[in-house]
Design an enzyme around this catalytic site. Structure first.
Site, PDB file in Angstrom:
ATOM      1  N   HIS A  75      21.468  32.293  32.133  1.00  0.00           N
ATOM      2  CA  HIS A  75      20.705  31.056  32.021  1.00  0.00           C
ATOM      3  C   HIS A  75      21.521  29.870  32.530  1.00  0.00           C
ATOM      4  O   HIS A  75      22.726  29.828  32.297  1.00  0.00           O
ATOM      5  CB  HIS A  75      20.366  30.788  30.549  1.00  0.00           C
ATOM      6  CG  HIS A  75      19.499  31.839  29.941  1.00  0.00           C
ATOM      7  ND1 HIS A  75      20.012  33.035  29.492  1.00  0.00           N
ATOM      8  CD2 HIS A  75      18.168  31.888  29.707  1.00  0.00           C
ATOM      9  CE1 HIS A  75      19.027  33.774  29.014  1.00  0.00           C
ATOM     10  NE2 HIS A  75      17.896  33.121  29.121  1.00  0.00           N
ATOM     11  N   MET A 111      30.019  34.151  30.097  1.00  0.00           N
ATOM     12  CA  MET A 111      30.061  34.453  31.531  1.00  0.00           C
ATOM     13  C   MET A 111      30.727  33.322  32.310  1.00  0.00           C
ATOM     14  O   MET A 111      31.434  33.566  33.292  1.00  0.00           O
ATOM     15  CB  MET A 111      28.650  34.692  32.073  1.00  0.00           C
ATOM     16  CG  MET A 111      27.973  35.938  31.527  1.00  0.00           C
ATOM     17  SD  MET A 111      29.011  37.429  31.429  1.00  0.00           S
ATOM     18  CE  MET A 111      29.467  37.661  33.141  1.00  0.00           C
ATOM     19  N   ASP A 126      43.669  34.495  47.650  1.00  0.00           N
ATOM     20  CA  ASP A 126      43.382  33.946  48.979  1.00  0.00           C
ATOM     21  C   ASP A 126      44.541  33.128  49.525  1.00  0.00           C
ATOM     22  O   ASP A 126      44.897  33.234  50.697  1.00  0.00           O
ATOM     23  CB  ASP A 126      42.131  33.060  48.916  1.00  0.00           C
ATOM     24  CG  ASP A 126      41.797  32.446  50.264  1.00  0.00           C
ATOM     25  OD1 ASP A 126      41.729  33.199  51.253  1.00  0.00           O
ATOM     26  OD2 ASP A 126      41.597  31.218  50.341  1.00  0.00           O
TER      27      ASP A 126
END
Lengths: 158, 158, 158, 158, 158, 158
Positions: A75, A111, A126
């Site tokens: 959500h 999350m 990276d």
């Protein structure tokens, strides 16, 4: 008990409209193993200390706001705070990240915290991959959360 | 040797304008440890087999296209293919993910492959977290890549 | 007094979870200097009057909703209104923009108003740059805001 | 001569499909006026030097990749480099930003360079606005560009 | 009566700041006509049943969260649920979609429901277009909504 | 023949890395039925003629650039042109939209053209829904495409 994200076998964004707004917080952790050359450059390197982690921090906070765009059944939430810390274990060549997210809302921010840590570690990868492509990102997990119907949670496995 | 993403100590998106377009491919791997109840529901559960992984696959492929929005110094690339496989180790309660991304471009797709695997595992976490919040995402790494100036790479640590 | 966006020297999205929801409004202003040929085409041109500004208005309103994606430490907010006006000073070859954003939330909408004006002016630049690349965007500032703990603000410098 | 972004009076994303891929580069500049307290904190402040500008740099580079999402008629482009520098004029209380973007493509990167500078200045505003809301962003302009059919351009007004 | 999205002839994101938060729900419907070969592959095909619709469902739910990014004057909303069902009419070679979205907020979710259905149908088109490019998407409409000042609505035309 | 977006029964972003870059173009069409009050306001209304369609046009062009973010298995592409036209049939209370997208790339732009038309019609719905919620969006289809291995296509059903 079953999966909350499926209704009659199909994926749904679970209906939380009856849940109350509560104050919620979640903390996730993770780590990345680097080689000694990379560790040395991060800590004492030609560049000024902290920049790799500085960029990773900005990326992580920005990613926390994109969680519902990435995780299909998440959500959207109005995050009221996001914060990430790094700890460097020079001896064992590991960088640890711990990210905390807050909201007042109808669902939790587990999350968002996991997304934040995951993006921080990917950004470190990276920025260092020109030196070492064999870094390993490992053990990303929810450490604890507060708020919501299921109440407080502290990960018992860690 | 130093970090390519810094120029005189400041973060930059590295200038790759002189690099040639080559055909590139990268494969990343990762895993998530679940408990037996979750594994059972994923494999034999009330819902039809494969749905958790089906949603994770869509999320992963969509996330690969968002990599340059998430990782600050990543170049945008025209991905020419993205593909992710899961392997379920029921006995040891682990789900493995392996994602491959392709492009023809001036930089590689390592980050896109890592992003894909990372998002797949976070999506599995999201869809199963009502049952178990103690899942652990672990060992995300670049397995191999081809193409580009630095040529082929196979991770020697795995 | 120090920067609210840093905690012990590291960037954070400030914790506003204890702040109350209040009704908030902010207005920002800015301008762009064009040459006489561009001004003529905008005002009397071959195309129907208002179109450059019509496109800029849509771009500005859409950008106000993207502010938290662009400004790293900005909180996501539910905007309850966004509105932008243009004023054309033909004699002095300047186009002025004033944008107002509203929300009911825990933080203000200053950045959303500034983002709106900034995007409007960049869009005008984009749509006219085939004629003149020497336009100058200038003096973007917060004009006033209401709501929130710090109360009302009117820019005293303007 | 008229606006390239309109065809028979309606807005279009101009057809560039017949234009050749060339190597392109654009540099944009801008500035923000701050008060002495803000300048002091940025330069010598409680937080470690450079962090405000470090966050602004990351935001700017990320925003350059979002230009075509913000400016309606801008073509998507594969940026091959993005780089931003700040210069602090302590005496006059001004921070200058200069951003350069590169691509190999069918259209130029003027808007990307302007977007980068604009986002850098808005981010500085955001990070310092708890101290001073009267900062003024001023004089954002294209400094120079190379490549493309219209060839090299150097702003004659600056 | 006139358009709410224009104020004195200019487009605005309507000011809803005085409206009350209410519980809202909207359902939209739509359909796509396919040929018999495509229908056969979707229903009994070489691939496992349901996958085309499974991917379309994930895409639809994710798109519902992006509605305010796509429709210029739409307010951002915190969706509290999103759910989409498909019905296959094998005989008449039509797939029907019905999507429901919920929120508690100051404006309705009609556009979110319509966006969800629209994206589901476009995704079905995309996944089947290698077989048939002549599919027709048709009759997308709001079926009903509840909540908000204007109260309940049931489409009388259907 | 089967679905190209599935490989051994799982969804993939198809590998197009061996396909050649060719010049491609696609045109899609669609329509929306409105009531007479809405039609009157669009055509002769209190607001200046064309604004509803002007906003829809900008939304449509911006959406064409987001197609790969919305349709899961769509490849990202560098669009080289996007253009949309409306035709008003006052008598039959229908607005028609026709959108054309161009690229030079390894896959076609059918989905981008369909996305453009779909977003235009949804935007018209949004801007007029205060007057009439019973508008029907209907018959969105690919009209023609050129370029690519499968060559030219003209929809025979229309």
């Amino acid at each position: 008990m079953g999966f909350s994200h499926f209704k009659d076998g199909k994926a749904v964004m679970v209906d939380v409209s009856k849940k109350e707004d509560t104050s919620r917080r979640a903390t996730a952790c993770g780590s990345i193993e680097v080689n000694s050359e990379t560790m040395d450059l991060i800590v004492n390197g030609g560049i000024k200390k902290g920049d790799v982690l500085g960029v990773a921090r900005v990326a992580a906070i920005m990613a926390s706001k994109k969680t519902h765009e990435l995780i299909p059944m998440c959500h959207p939430l109005l995050l009221t705070g996001a914060d990430i810390d790094f700890e460097i274990d020079e001896e064992n060549l590991v960088i640890y990240a711990a990210g905390t997210v807050k909201t007042t809302g109808q669902t939790g921010v587990e999350m968002e915290a996991l997304q934040m840590v995951s993006t921080a570690l990917l950004t470190i990868y990276d920025m260092c991959k020109a030196i070492d492509k064999e870094m390993i990102i490992g053990r990303i997990y929810l450490k604890e959360k507060t708020g919501g119907k299921s109440g407080n949670f502290v990960n018992s496995k860690i």
